[in-house]
Write a protein that holds these residues in place. Sequence first.
Motif, PDB file in Angstrom:
ATOM      1  N   VAL A 206       2.371   4.949 -13.759  1.00  0.00           N
ATOM      2  CA  VAL A 206       1.418   5.523 -12.591  1.00  0.00           C
ATOM      3  C   VAL A 206      -0.124   3.973 -12.444  1.00  0.00           C
ATOM      4  CG1 VAL A 206      -0.629   6.826 -12.045  1.00  0.00           C
ATOM      5  CG2 VAL A 206       1.310   7.473 -13.119  1.00  0.00           C
ATOM      6  N   VAL A 207      -0.280   3.548 -13.586  1.00  0.00           N
ATOM      7  CA  VAL A 207      -0.440   1.867 -13.158  1.00  0.00           C
ATOM      8  C   VAL A 207       0.644   1.098 -13.790  1.00  0.00           C
ATOM      9  CG1 VAL A 207      -2.697   0.233 -14.181  1.00  0.00           C
ATOM     10  CG2 VAL A 207      -3.073   2.685 -14.094  1.00  0.00           C
ATOM     11  N   HIS A 208       0.552   0.282 -12.964  1.00  0.00           N
ATOM     12  CA  HIS A 208       1.976  -0.637 -13.370  1.00  0.00           C
ATOM     13  C   HIS A 208       1.421  -1.475 -14.379  1.00  0.00           C
ATOM     14  CE1 HIS A 208       3.750  -0.077  -9.359  1.00  0.00           C
ATOM     15  NE2 HIS A 208       2.779  -0.992  -8.222  1.00  0.00           N
ATOM     16  N   TYR A 209       2.803  -1.268 -15.306  1.00  0.00           N
ATOM     17  CA  TYR A 209       2.864  -1.895 -16.094  1.00  0.00           C
ATOM     18  C   TYR A 209       2.408  -3.703 -16.215  1.00  0.00           C
ATOM     19  CZ  TYR A 209       4.911  -4.019 -20.071  1.00  0.00           C
ATOM     20  OH  TYR A 209       5.458  -4.485 -21.542  1.00  0.00           O
ATOM     21  N   TRP A 210       2.920  -3.814 -15.499  1.00  0.00           N
ATOM     22  CA  TRP A 210       2.888  -5.628 -14.822  1.00  0.00           C
ATOM     23  C   TRP A 210       1.265  -5.605 -14.700  1.00  0.00           C
ATOM     24  CZ3 TRP A 210       0.848  -8.219 -10.377  1.00  0.00           C
ATOM     25  CH2 TRP A 210       1.277  -6.836  -9.071  1.00  0.00           C
ATOM     26  N   ARG A 211       0.454  -5.005 -14.312  1.00  0.00           N
ATOM     27  CA  ARG A 211      -1.182  -4.287 -14.161  1.00  0.00           C
ATOM     28  C   ARG A 211      -1.739  -4.479 -16.091  1.00  0.00           C
ATOM     29  NH1 ARG A 211      -1.445  -2.118  -7.663  1.00  0.00           N
ATOM     30  NH2 ARG A 211      -0.657  -3.994  -6.731  1.00  0.00           N
ATOM     31  N   GLY A 212      -1.152  -3.823 -16.356  1.00  0.00           N
ATOM     32  CA  GLY A 212      -2.117  -4.209 -17.672  1.00  0.00           C
ATOM     33  C   GLY A 212      -1.387  -2.459 -18.714  1.00  0.00           C
ATOM     34  N   GLY A 213      -0.826  -1.836 -17.237  1.00  0.00           N
ATOM     35  CA  GLY A 213      -0.829  -0.496 -17.542  1.00  0.00           C
ATOM     36  C   GLY A 213       0.687   0.256 -18.722  1.00  0.00           C
ATOM     37  N   GLN A 214      -0.348   1.320 -19.734  1.00  0.00           N
ATOM     38  CA  GLN A 214       0.893   1.533 -21.305  1.00  0.00           C
ATOM     39  C   GLN A 214       1.478   2.259 -20.921  1.00  0.00           C
ATOM     40  OE1 GLN A 214      -3.153   2.938 -23.089  1.00  0.00           O
ATOM     41  NE2 GLN A 214      -2.651   0.976 -24.194  1.00  0.00           N
TER      42      GLN A 214
ATOM     43  N   VAL B 296       3.469   4.627 -22.349  1.00  0.00           N
ATOM     44  CA  VAL B 296       2.306   6.297 -22.800  1.00  0.00           C
ATOM     45  C   VAL B 296       2.656   7.172 -21.968  1.00  0.00           C
ATOM     46  CG1 VAL B 296       1.163   4.598 -24.729  1.00  0.00           C
ATOM     47  CG2 VAL B 296      -0.208   5.759 -22.572  1.00  0.00           C
ATOM     48  N   PRO B 297       2.957   8.492 -22.554  1.00  0.00           N
ATOM     49  CA  PRO B 297       3.024   9.944 -21.506  1.00  0.00           C
ATOM     50  C   PRO B 297       1.405   9.873 -20.675  1.00  0.00           C
ATOM     51  CG  PRO B 297       3.161  10.104 -23.664  1.00  0.00           C
ATOM     52  CD  PRO B 297       2.902   8.809 -23.478  1.00  0.00           C
ATOM     53  N   GLU B 298       1.042   9.640 -20.544  1.00  0.00           N
ATOM     54  CA  GLU B 298      -0.808   9.635 -20.040  1.00  0.00           C
ATOM     55  C   GLU B 298      -0.648   8.789 -18.881  1.00  0.00           C
ATOM     56  OE1 GLU B 298      -1.625  11.076 -24.061  1.00  0.00           O
ATOM     57  OE2 GLU B 298      -1.120   9.208 -23.406  1.00  0.00           O
ATOM     58  N   ASN B 299       0.299   8.231 -18.925  1.00  0.00           N
ATOM     59  CA  ASN B 299       0.035   6.669 -17.738  1.00  0.00           C
ATOM     60  C   ASN B 299       1.826   7.179 -16.759  1.00  0.00           C
ATOM     61  OD1 ASN B 299      -0.278   4.461 -16.049  1.00  0.00           O
ATOM     62  ND2 ASN B 299       0.685   3.118 -17.339  1.00  0.00           N
ATOM     63  N   ALA B 300       2.408   7.657 -17.320  1.00  0.00           N
ATOM     64  CA  ALA B 300       3.354   8.083 -16.813  1.00  0.00           C
ATOM     65  C   ALA B 300       4.191   9.786 -15.844  1.00  0.00           C
ATOM     66  CB  ALA B 300       4.838   8.674 -17.736  1.00  0.00           C
ATOM     67  N   ARG B 301       4.844   9.344 -15.203  1.00  0.00           N
ATOM     68  CA  ARG B 301       4.946  10.830 -13.860  1.00  0.00           C
ATOM     69  C   ARG B 301       6.607  10.381 -13.195  1.00  0.00           C
ATOM     70  NH1 ARG B 301       2.853   7.995  -7.550  1.00  0.00           N
ATOM     71  NH2 ARG B 301       3.814   5.957  -7.986  1.00  0.00           N
ATOM     72  N   LEU B 302       6.872  11.308 -12.716  1.00  0.00           N
ATOM     73  CA  LEU B 302       8.310  11.863 -12.649  1.00  0.00           C
ATOM     74  C   LEU B 302       8.624  10.981 -11.551  1.00  0.00           C
ATOM     75  CD1 LEU B 302      11.031  12.395 -14.473  1.00  0.00           C
ATOM     76  CD2 LEU B 302      10.821  14.544 -13.155  1.00  0.00           C
ATOM     77  N   THR B 303      10.037  10.253 -11.032  1.00  0.00           N
ATOM     78  CA  THR B 303      10.289  10.248  -9.489  1.00  0.00           C
ATOM     79  C   THR B 303      11.916  10.249  -9.210  1.00  0.00           C
ATOM     80  OG1 THR B 303      10.556   8.240  -9.768  1.00  0.00           O
ATOM     81  CG2 THR B 303       8.299   8.288  -9.495  1.00  0.00           C
ATOM     82  N   HIS B 304      11.893   9.619  -7.887  1.00  0.00           N
ATOM     83  CA  HIS B 304      13.426   9.546  -7.833  1.00  0.00           C
ATOM     84  C   HIS B 304      13.668   8.608  -8.420  1.00  0.00           C
ATOM     85  CE1 HIS B 304      13.777  13.273  -4.298  1.00  0.00           C
ATOM     86  NE2 HIS B 304      14.807  13.119  -5.187  1.00  0.00           N
ATOM     87  N   ARG B 305      15.085   8.051  -8.954  1.00  0.00           N
ATOM     88  CA  ARG B 305      15.424   6.539  -9.003  1.00  0.00           C
ATOM     89  C   ARG B 305      14.923   5.663  -8.441  1.00  0.00           C
ATOM     90  NH1 ARG B 305      18.083   4.982 -13.268  1.00  0.00           N
ATOM     91  NH2 ARG B 305      18.326   7.950 -13.829  1.00  0.00           N
ATOM     92  N   TYR B 306      16.122   6.690  -6.618  1.00  0.00           N
ATOM     93  CA  TYR B 306      15.628   5.571  -5.119  1.00  0.00           C
ATOM     94  C   TYR B 306      14.277   5.521  -5.146  1.00  0.00           C
ATOM     95  CZ  TYR B 306      16.222   4.021  -0.828  1.00  0.00           C
ATOM     96  OH  TYR B 306      16.232   4.239   0.584  1.00  0.00           O
ATOM     97  N   CYS B 307      13.176   6.262  -4.756  1.00  0.00           N
ATOM     98  CA  CYS B 307      12.257   6.200  -5.157  1.00  0.00           C
ATOM     99  C   CYS B 307      11.479   5.635  -5.835  1.00  0.00           C
ATOM    100  CB  CYS B 307      11.507   7.720  -4.364  1.00  0.00           C
ATOM    101  SG  CYS B 307      12.015   8.814  -3.732  1.00  0.00           S
ATOM    102  N   ASN B 308      11.492   5.278  -6.422  1.00  0.00           N
ATOM    103  CA  ASN B 308      10.338   3.969  -7.323  1.00  0.00           C
ATOM    104  C   ASN B 308      11.294   2.911  -7.218  1.00  0.00           C
ATOM    105  OD1 ASN B 308       8.878   3.705 -10.460  1.00  0.00           O
ATOM    106  ND2 ASN B 308      11.349   3.589 -11.219  1.00  0.00           N
ATOM    107  N   ARG B 309      12.599   2.822  -7.286  1.00  0.00           N
ATOM    108  CA  ARG B 309      13.356   1.536  -7.201  1.00  0.00           C
ATOM    109  C   ARG B 309      12.622   0.734  -5.475  1.00  0.00           C
ATOM    110  NH1 ARG B 309      15.913  -0.431 -11.261  1.00  0.00           N
ATOM    111  NH2 ARG B 309      15.701   0.995 -13.213  1.00  0.00           N
ATOM    112  N   ALA B 310      12.087   1.883  -4.459  1.00  0.00           N
ATOM    113  CA  ALA B 310      12.507   1.303  -3.167  1.00  0.00           C
ATOM    114  C   ALA B 310      10.959   1.172  -2.705  1.00  0.00           C
ATOM    115  CB  ALA B 310      13.078   2.093  -2.279  1.00  0.00           C
ATOM    116  N   ARG B 311      10.216   1.999  -3.745  1.00  0.00           N
ATOM    117  CA  ARG B 311       8.380   1.209  -3.446  1.00  0.00           C
ATOM    118  C   ARG B 311       7.725   0.120  -3.496  1.00  0.00           C
ATOM    119  NH1 ARG B 311       3.917   2.868  -7.371  1.00  0.00           N
ATOM    120  NH2 ARG B 311       5.062   2.183  -9.745  1.00  0.00           N
TER     121      ARG B 311
END
Length: 450
Positions: free
Chosen positions: A420-428, A430-445
Amino acid sequence: MHDADVPNSDTPDQDLPPLDIPQHERRVQTSIQDLPVETLVLRIGRGSMILQPEFQRNFVWNTTKASRLIESLLLNIPIPVVYVAEASGGKQEVVDGQQRLTSISAFINGYFPESSGLSKEFKLTGLQVLSELNGKRFAELSEETQNLISQSTLRVIVIKAESHPDVKFEVFERLNLGAEKLNDQELRNCVYRGGYNALLAKLSEYKPLLDIQGLSAPHNRMADRQLILRFLALHRLTHLHYRGNMKQVMNREMEDHRDLSENALRDMEELVKKSVDMAWTVFGKRAFRRFQPGTAQNPDGVWEERLNFALWDTLLYTFSFYQKSDIVPNADRIYEEFLDLMTNDLTFVEYVTSTGDKADRVKYRADAWKKRMDSVVGPARTDSRTFTRKLKDELFTQDPTCAICGQRIQTVDDAEVDHVVHYWRGGQTVPENARLTHRYCNRARGGREI
């Protein structure tokens, strides 16, 4: 980067392990054809004879050298044999003779290929015997002279498809040892074909890397591919295990990993892009350039224009162990730390001034810069950026809806777990920072890159 900047090891070649080829397949299966130039040009034009297969280098001859080949045809001087290899679909790939065939075809078609990808009119130049033809295009020659060229015969040796593929590339390497010398990376491009080689070609087109080198297109002698390979080889080996002979290290890297999985190649691609992005963020077009501090006579410091291979190894290697979240907030401080290092650590300066790849120098440079980075950023993060398969299955079972597009995800294999909070911005991770997406949508965003 210019041809003079092509990084080439001056370390003597060392014996490589023998090729693993069954004894009954070690002989090359060939046939011989004597073909007129017009037939060869026709085959090239319709794509049945491929001048630049993936293992070939770019066209590097100049107009004078190409013109003198045309002069040799007119003088009936024997032209060296052309070697081609049978490929799929009845096509033939040029193994040796690319420069000759490109020159002849270009002259007959009227345009000389430039390294920039553009073309110019091909007029004969530098002829020593038939000097009266200098400045003429093929279309401007007499019909008799045109026919002499078109009907000239070249001997073509065809390496049959049943020949072992490694034998074909061994032939290529040996033939080119006596021709216009290939640099180290051009030879690797011939010998270590496969997914790794294709990845290097793809990464050489990465725009931030082109910007850092001051290029608009990949280097025509593959210097950029060798830089990428240097980085990946050192990253995998680490400076602590490097024992010298960078040429051999790079050869081993490509030989041992030429057939990596798609996932492994994707991870390597992300690693290179991430590391280059961080270098660009901190240094911009000054990345991997040497800074010379001012003197009493001239207090103004000077940045060298040429990319420094020692700094490439040192800075990019160290950046690779950090995340963007470590670097972006500290970019200015890292920049200043580098200037201080280049001003006050005379041993470091000496070791980046020379081109040697001795183990003690590589280790000193890496350790010295890592200490500086640790003082600014702290130790590199070691937490994982990848969520577990178990968590993905749980999220899919709970609600198989894509958090980006809002549509149902049909199968769990179509899904990815995203921060949810990008890893490269410091997001951990952990399950609290996770969300489910299409593989395509995640790569394209958007928003992933700096």
